[in-house]
Design an enzyme around this catalytic site. Structure first.
Site, PDB file in Angstrom:
ATOM      1  N   ASP A 176       0.012   4.963   1.023  1.00 27.40           N
ATOM      2  CA  ASP A 176      -0.134   5.892   2.150  1.00 27.40           C
ATOM      3  C   ASP A 176      -0.211   5.110   3.457  1.00 27.40           C
ATOM      4  O   ASP A 176      -1.094   4.276   3.639  1.00 27.40           O
ATOM      5  CB  ASP A 176      -1.390   6.750   1.974  1.00 27.40           C
ATOM      6  CG  ASP A 176      -1.429   7.475   0.627  1.00 27.40           C
ATOM      7  OD1 ASP A 176      -0.414   7.473  -0.086  1.00 27.40           O
ATOM      8  OD2 ASP A 176      -2.487   8.029   0.284  1.00 27.40           O
ATOM      9  N   TYR A 232      -4.811  12.425   1.943  1.00 28.24           N
ATOM     10  CA  TYR A 232      -4.852  12.713   0.498  1.00 28.24           C
ATOM     11  C   TYR A 232      -3.553  13.344  -0.022  1.00 28.24           C
ATOM     12  O   TYR A 232      -3.580  14.371  -0.696  1.00 28.24           O
ATOM     13  CB  TYR A 232      -6.059  13.590   0.142  1.00 28.24           C
ATOM     14  CG  TYR A 232      -7.367  12.991   0.586  1.00 28.24           C
ATOM     15  CD1 TYR A 232      -7.909  11.915  -0.107  1.00 28.24           C
ATOM     16  CD2 TYR A 232      -8.039  13.481   1.696  1.00 28.24           C
ATOM     17  CE1 TYR A 232      -9.103  11.335   0.305  1.00 28.24           C
ATOM     18  CE2 TYR A 232      -9.237  12.919   2.110  1.00 28.24           C
ATOM     19  CZ  TYR A 232      -9.760  11.849   1.405  1.00 28.24           C
ATOM     20  OH  TYR A 232     -10.957  11.287   1.827  1.00 28.24           O
ATOM     21  N   ASP A 276      -1.743  -1.104   5.654  1.00 27.01           N
ATOM     22  CA  ASP A 276      -1.970  -0.520   6.978  1.00 27.01           C
ATOM     23  C   ASP A 276      -3.437  -0.508   7.373  1.00 27.01           C
ATOM     24  O   ASP A 276      -3.796   0.069   8.403  1.00 27.01           O
ATOM     25  CB  ASP A 276      -1.380   0.894   7.054  1.00 27.01           C
ATOM     26  CG  ASP A 276      -2.103   1.879   6.157  1.00 27.01           C
ATOM     27  OD1 ASP A 276      -2.619   1.470   5.095  1.00 27.01           O
ATOM     28  OD2 ASP A 276      -2.156   3.066   6.509  1.00 27.01           O
ATOM     29  N   CYS A 312      -6.312   3.194  -7.801  1.00 25.45           N
ATOM     30  CA  CYS A 312      -7.749   3.213  -8.067  1.00 25.45           C
ATOM     31  C   CYS A 312      -8.325   4.564  -7.676  1.00 25.45           C
ATOM     32  O   CYS A 312      -8.453   4.860  -6.486  1.00 25.45           O
ATOM     33  CB  CYS A 312      -8.462   2.102  -7.301  1.00 25.45           C
ATOM     34  SG  CYS A 312     -10.244   2.120  -7.627  1.00 25.45           S
ATOM     35  N   ASP A 352       0.867  -1.168   0.000  1.00 23.86           N
ATOM     36  CA  ASP A 352       0.000   0.000   0.000  1.00 23.86           C
ATOM     37  C   ASP A 352       0.911   1.226   0.000  1.00 23.86           C
ATOM     38  O   ASP A 352       2.070   1.142   0.426  1.00 23.86           O
ATOM     39  CB  ASP A 352      -0.904  -0.029   1.236  1.00 23.86           C
ATOM     40  CG  ASP A 352      -1.852   1.147   1.274  1.00 23.86           C
ATOM     41  OD1 ASP A 352      -2.516   1.425   0.263  1.00 23.86           O
ATOM     42  OD2 ASP A 352      -1.924   1.800   2.332  1.00 23.86           O
ATOM     43  N   HIS A 384     -16.094  -0.424  -7.321  1.00 21.15           N
ATOM     44  CA  HIS A 384     -15.151  -0.714  -8.405  1.00 21.15           C
ATOM     45  C   HIS A 384     -14.301  -1.945  -8.066  1.00 21.15           C
ATOM     46  O   HIS A 384     -13.847  -2.081  -6.932  1.00 21.15           O
ATOM     47  CB  HIS A 384     -14.243   0.505  -8.661  1.00 21.15           C
ATOM     48  CG  HIS A 384     -13.566   0.428  -9.983  1.00 21.15           C
ATOM     49  ND1 HIS A 384     -12.437  -0.316 -10.193  1.00 21.15           N
ATOM     50  CD2 HIS A 384     -13.884   0.975 -11.180  1.00 21.15           C
ATOM     51  CE1 HIS A 384     -12.065  -0.217 -11.458  1.00 21.15           C
ATOM     52  NE2 HIS A 384     -12.930   0.564 -12.081  1.00 21.15           N
ATOM     53  N   THR A 388      -2.758   1.144  -4.566  1.00 21.40           N
ATOM     54  CA  THR A 388      -3.231   2.238  -3.721  1.00 21.40           C
ATOM     55  C   THR A 388      -4.601   2.747  -4.141  1.00 21.40           C
ATOM     56  O   THR A 388      -4.831   3.027  -5.315  1.00 21.40           O
ATOM     57  CB  THR A 388      -2.193   3.392  -3.711  1.00 21.40           C
ATOM     58  OG1 THR A 388      -2.668   4.466  -2.911  1.00 21.40           O
ATOM     59  CG2 THR A 388      -1.860   3.890  -5.102  1.00 21.40           C
ATOM     60  N   ASN A 389      -5.515   2.835  -3.173  1.00 27.45           N
ATOM     61  CA  ASN A 389      -6.783   3.518  -3.394  1.00 27.45           C
ATOM     62  C   ASN A 389      -6.504   5.015  -3.387  1.00 27.45           C
ATOM     63  O   ASN A 389      -5.815   5.497  -2.482  1.00 27.45           O
ATOM     64  CB  ASN A 389      -7.782   3.211  -2.272  1.00 27.45           C
ATOM     65  CG  ASN A 389      -8.388   1.828  -2.367  1.00 27.45           C
ATOM     66  OD1 ASN A 389      -8.322   1.166  -3.397  1.00 27.45           O
ATOM     67  ND2 ASN A 389      -8.980   1.382  -1.274  1.00 27.45           N
ATOM     68  N   GLN A 390      -7.030   5.737  -4.357  1.00 28.49           N
ATOM     69  CA  GLN A 390      -6.803   7.182  -4.433  1.00 28.49           C
ATOM     70  C   GLN A 390      -8.127   7.901  -4.678  1.00 28.49           C
ATOM     71  O   GLN A 390      -8.369   8.469  -5.744  1.00 28.49           O
ATOM     72  CB  GLN A 390      -5.761   7.507  -5.506  1.00 28.49           C
ATOM     73  CG  GLN A 390      -4.362   7.082  -5.129  1.00 28.49           C
ATOM     74  CD  GLN A 390      -3.873   7.766  -3.866  1.00 28.49           C
ATOM     75  OE1 GLN A 390      -3.992   8.974  -3.710  1.00 28.49           O
ATOM     76  NE2 GLN A 390      -3.326   6.987  -2.945  1.00 28.49           N
ATOM     77  N   SER A 391      -8.994   7.874  -3.674  1.00 30.43           N
ATOM     78  CA  SER A 391     -10.312   8.487  -3.802  1.00 30.43           C
ATOM     79  C   SER A 391     -10.244  10.003  -3.865  1.00 30.43           C
ATOM     80  O   SER A 391     -11.244  10.649  -4.187  1.00 30.43           O
ATOM     81  CB  SER A 391     -11.221   8.055  -2.652  1.00 30.43           C
ATOM     82  OG  SER A 391     -10.781   8.617  -1.426  1.00 30.43           O
TER      83      SER A 391
END
Length: 173
Positions: free
Chosen positions: A16, A25, A140, A95, A14, A111, A56-59
């Site tokens: 962050d 963010y 994490d 993502c 991961d 998703h 990595t999720n990047q909303s």
């Protein structure tokens, strides 16, 4: 005569909270603060023959906090910063989709790439001839570990500290 396997092991990290501090963010150069031992951990994994892949999720993209281009530039900066320390990242999967996005480009109710879904891991496995049975993930959050489980590999929870010490203790190497 032995034939070398056509697939290789990988470690999925991961971003962050594992490679960089999670400042909420992060997307600007001043946000890029490596976790203690991050470069050393990636170097250790490289030396042990693992392909290191960031998932990595990047909303923040979906939430309108930064653009997809800013996200990609930040990921490129991270890869370059690690490379300057002798640590090789083999691939980055991010993502940007989220169920609460007001932007239809980034809206998705669930998703397949957004952890805890395993889409990013499964795409990396296919793209890079990775053997999931010899691979694992370090994250994490429980959603990271669930994504690993759904992809058929173990996941390990990093709760802070020195990432290299964590990896050394995990692998005994």
């Amino acid at each position: 005569m032995t034939i070398a396997p056509t697939t290789h092991p990988a470690v999925f990290l991961d971003r962050d909270g594992v490679l960089i501090t999670d400042s909420g963010y992060p997307h600007l150069e001043e946000h890029l603060v490596l976790i203690p031992g991050a470069a050393e951990a990636v170097r250790r994994l490289n030396a042990l023959g693992y392909l290191v892949v960031i998932v990595t999720n990047q909303s923040g993209v979906a939430r309108g906090l930064f653009s997809i281009e800013q996200m990609e530039a930040f990921n490129t900066l991270l890869v370059r910063r690690l490379m300057a320390k002798g640590a090789r990242i083999g691939a980055v999967y991010a993502c940007p989709f989220h169920s609460e996005s007001d932007d239809p480009r980034w809206f998705h109710p669930d998703h397949p790439d957004r952890k805890p879904n395993p889409g990013m891991i499964l795409r990396a496995v296919a793209d890079h001839d990775i053997d999931p049975s010899r691979s694992f993930l370090i994250g994490d959050r429980q959603s990271d570990l669930e994504a690993a489980r759904r992809a058929g590999m173990p996941g390990f929870l990093f709760e802070g500290g020195n990432l290299d010490h964590f990896v050394r203790d995990l692998l005994g190497a």
